[in-house]
Motif scaffolding. Structure first.
Motif, PDB file in Angstrom:
ATOM      1  N   LEU A  65     -19.096  -2.419 -32.513  1.00 49.81           N
ATOM      2  CA  LEU A  65     -18.787  -3.845 -32.581  1.00 49.81           C
ATOM      3  C   LEU A  65     -17.288  -4.070 -32.500  1.00 49.81           C
ATOM      4  N   VAL A  66     -16.529  -3.259 -33.242  1.00 50.75           N
ATOM      5  CA  VAL A  66     -15.076  -3.405 -33.214  1.00 50.75           C
ATOM      6  C   VAL A  66     -14.527  -2.978 -31.853  1.00 50.75           C
ATOM      7  N   ALA A  67     -14.984  -1.817 -31.374  1.00 52.85           N
ATOM      8  CA  ALA A  67     -14.431  -1.255 -30.138  1.00 52.85           C
ATOM      9  C   ALA A  67     -14.829  -2.064 -28.917  1.00 52.85           C
ATOM     10  N   SER A  68     -16.006  -2.674 -28.921  1.00 52.80           N
ATOM     11  CA  SER A  68     -16.396  -3.479 -27.755  1.00 52.80           C
ATOM     12  C   SER A  68     -15.485  -4.691 -27.616  1.00 52.80           C
ATOM     13  N   GLY A  69     -15.120  -5.310 -28.749  1.00 56.26           N
ATOM     14  CA  GLY A  69     -14.159  -6.406 -28.689  1.00 56.26           C
ATOM     15  C   GLY A  69     -12.807  -5.943 -28.201  1.00 56.26           C
ATOM     16  N   LEU A  70     -12.399  -4.752 -28.652  1.00 54.97           N
ATOM     17  CA  LEU A  70     -11.103  -4.215 -28.234  1.00 54.97           C
ATOM     18  C   LEU A  70     -11.099  -3.859 -26.754  1.00 54.97           C
ATOM     19  N   THR A  71     -12.194  -3.303 -26.258  1.00 48.36           N
ATOM     20  CA  THR A  71     -12.236  -2.923 -24.844  1.00 48.36           C
ATOM     21  C   THR A  71     -12.288  -4.160 -23.947  1.00 48.36           C
ATOM     22  N   LEU A  72     -12.876  -5.241 -24.421  1.00 43.20           N
ATOM     23  CA  LEU A  72     -12.841  -6.496 -23.658  1.00 43.20           C
ATOM     24  C   LEU A  72     -11.411  -7.015 -23.548  1.00 43.20           C
ATOM     25  N   ILE A  73     -10.703  -7.027 -24.680  1.00 45.90           N
ATOM     26  CA  ILE A  73      -9.336  -7.553 -24.692  1.00 45.90           C
ATOM     27  C   ILE A  73      -8.381  -6.627 -23.955  1.00 45.90           C
ATOM     28  N   PHE A  74      -8.493  -5.333 -24.224  1.00 49.97           N
ATOM     29  CA  PHE A  74      -7.579  -4.359 -23.629  1.00 49.97           C
ATOM     30  C   PHE A  74      -7.915  -4.114 -22.157  1.00 49.97           C
ATOM     31  N   GLY A  75      -9.196  -3.920 -21.871  1.00 52.24           N
ATOM     32  CA  GLY A  75      -9.595  -3.549 -20.519  1.00 52.24           C
ATOM     33  C   GLY A  75      -9.645  -4.708 -19.549  1.00 52.24           C
ATOM     34  N   ILE A  76      -9.939  -5.901 -20.028  1.00 52.85           N
ATOM     35  CA  ILE A  76     -10.116  -7.040 -19.129  1.00 52.85           C
ATOM     36  C   ILE A  76      -8.886  -7.952 -19.128  1.00 52.85           C
ATOM     37  N   LEU A  77      -8.335  -8.221 -20.311  1.00 52.23           N
ATOM     38  CA  LEU A  77      -7.157  -9.084 -20.371  1.00 52.23           C
ATOM     39  C   LEU A  77      -5.860  -8.306 -20.211  1.00 52.23           C
ATOM     40  N   GLY A  78      -5.931  -6.993 -20.386  1.00 52.96           N
ATOM     41  CA  GLY A  78      -4.739  -6.173 -20.256  1.00 52.96           C
ATOM     42  C   GLY A  78      -3.767  -6.316 -21.398  1.00 52.96           C
ATOM     43  N   VAL A  79      -4.279  -6.715 -22.576  1.00 49.90           N
ATOM     44  CA  VAL A  79      -3.431  -6.936 -23.750  1.00 49.90           C
ATOM     45  C   VAL A  79      -3.721  -5.851 -24.795  1.00 49.90           C
ATOM     46  N   ILE A  80      -2.665  -5.184 -25.246  1.00 54.18           N
ATOM     47  CA  ILE A  80      -2.800  -4.207 -26.333  1.00 54.18           C
ATOM     48  C   ILE A  80      -2.752  -4.965 -27.649  1.00 54.18           C
ATOM     49  N   ASN A  81      -3.877  -5.078 -28.315  1.00 53.74           N
ATOM     50  CA  ASN A  81      -3.981  -5.879 -29.530  1.00 53.74           C
ATOM     51  C   ASN A  81      -4.030  -4.973 -30.762  1.00 53.74           C
TER      52      ASN A  81
END
Length: 290
Positions: A22-38
């Motif tokens: 659950l945590v990593a899927s949100g991170l991969t959406l933000i990091f992989g799709i938006l290109g933002v390191i959150n």
């Protein structure tokens, strides 16, 4: 190790892996799709746990806390994307790291003002209290089993949303070729805002469901953030299915590592990551460079 103990550890590993997804899927959406390191992603996991504590105490219902916590996190994600995150698109990674680290400090300070430094606990809902008897002396908590089922349903829902809907098609297209997708007239401002808010909501959801299992304490998202990045790298940046595989691999490795190799358990996850990256440098389901 007898069969019953193995089954319990297997369930624990799967449950841990699914929560991590659950945590990593949100991170991969933000990091992989938006290109933002959150780097603040773990802080939203912690925020979800504190929302579970606060809303359960305020309403007397864990179910209302679950729904309300996800709604609050989603709205917070929308606001943050509008005010801060959209300024990070296309910027260098150092700027993104500094901005997200500053967000960690803001969230932590807000947590301290609102909830203090005390450790809190959240009671599991009465419907899911108790345990399932495995042997005469051993039981497995019903709530942990419910968490497994719930997280699995969410994982299936996320996968179907990404791969079987028009919204998911737009998200995947943007991940593949952002400029071409924008040239086709896709309203990427709305897509970006929704993807970021959904990623934050997934992280908070993980904290919400974990709160009755673990205590709620300051800094609880730090370790989860590190493991989430490990999962994203293992699965392949931008791949939700890869994040699921990576999360289960990390969950099982951590759980059984603590049972069989307690003195080495803290490093086994990183050994597995190194071996996977030697085999596939872009991750298990990551796209190979042409």
């Amino acid at each position: 190790m007898d069969l019953q103990t193995f089954a319990v550890q297997l369930l624990n590993g799967v449950q841990y892996g699914l929560v991590l997804f659950l945590v990593a899927s949100g991170l991969t959406l933000i990091f992989g799709i938006l290109g933002v390191i959150n780097l603040a992603h773990g802080a939203f996991y912690m925020l979800g746990a504190y929302l579970a504590y606060w809303l359960t105490a305020a309403t007397g219902s864990f179910w209302l806390a679950l729904a309300g916590g996800v709604a609050i996190a989603f709205c917070l994600g929308l606001a943050l994307e509008q005010l801060l995150v959209r300024r990070l698109y296309g910027r260098d990674h150092l700027t993104q790291v500094l901005m997200s680290y500053g967000l960690i400090l803001v969230i932590d300070e807000a947590r301290q003002i609102l909830f203090g430094k005390d450790v809190h606990s959240v009671a599991a809902p009465a419907l899911l209290a108790g345990g399932i008897r495995l042997t005469d002396l051993q039981t497995y908590p019903v709530y942990r089993l419910a968490v497994c089922i719930f997280c699995l349903l969410v994982a299936v829902g996320v996968f179907l949303l990404i791969h079987r809907t028009r919204i998911g098609m737009i998200v995947r297209a943007g991940a593949e070729n952002r400029e071409m997708t924008r040239a086709l007239g896709i309203p990427f401002d709305t897509v970006n805002r929704t993807v970021f808010a959904a990623g934050i909501a997934l992280a908070a959801l993980a904290g919400l469901v974990v709160a009755p299992i673990s205590t709620v304490f300051p800094g609880m998202g730090d370790g989860m953030l590190i493991l989430s990045f490990v999962v994203v790298v293992l699965g392949g940046i931008g791949s939700v299915a890869g994040a699921a595989i990576g999360a289960l691999l990390v969950g099982l490795t951590d759980t059984f590592g603590k049972v069989f190799f307690p003195s080495l358990s803290s490093m086994l996850i990183y050994v597995v990551m190194a071996l996977v990256l030697i085999w596939r440098p872009t991750g298990i389901l990551g796209r190979r460079e042409a």
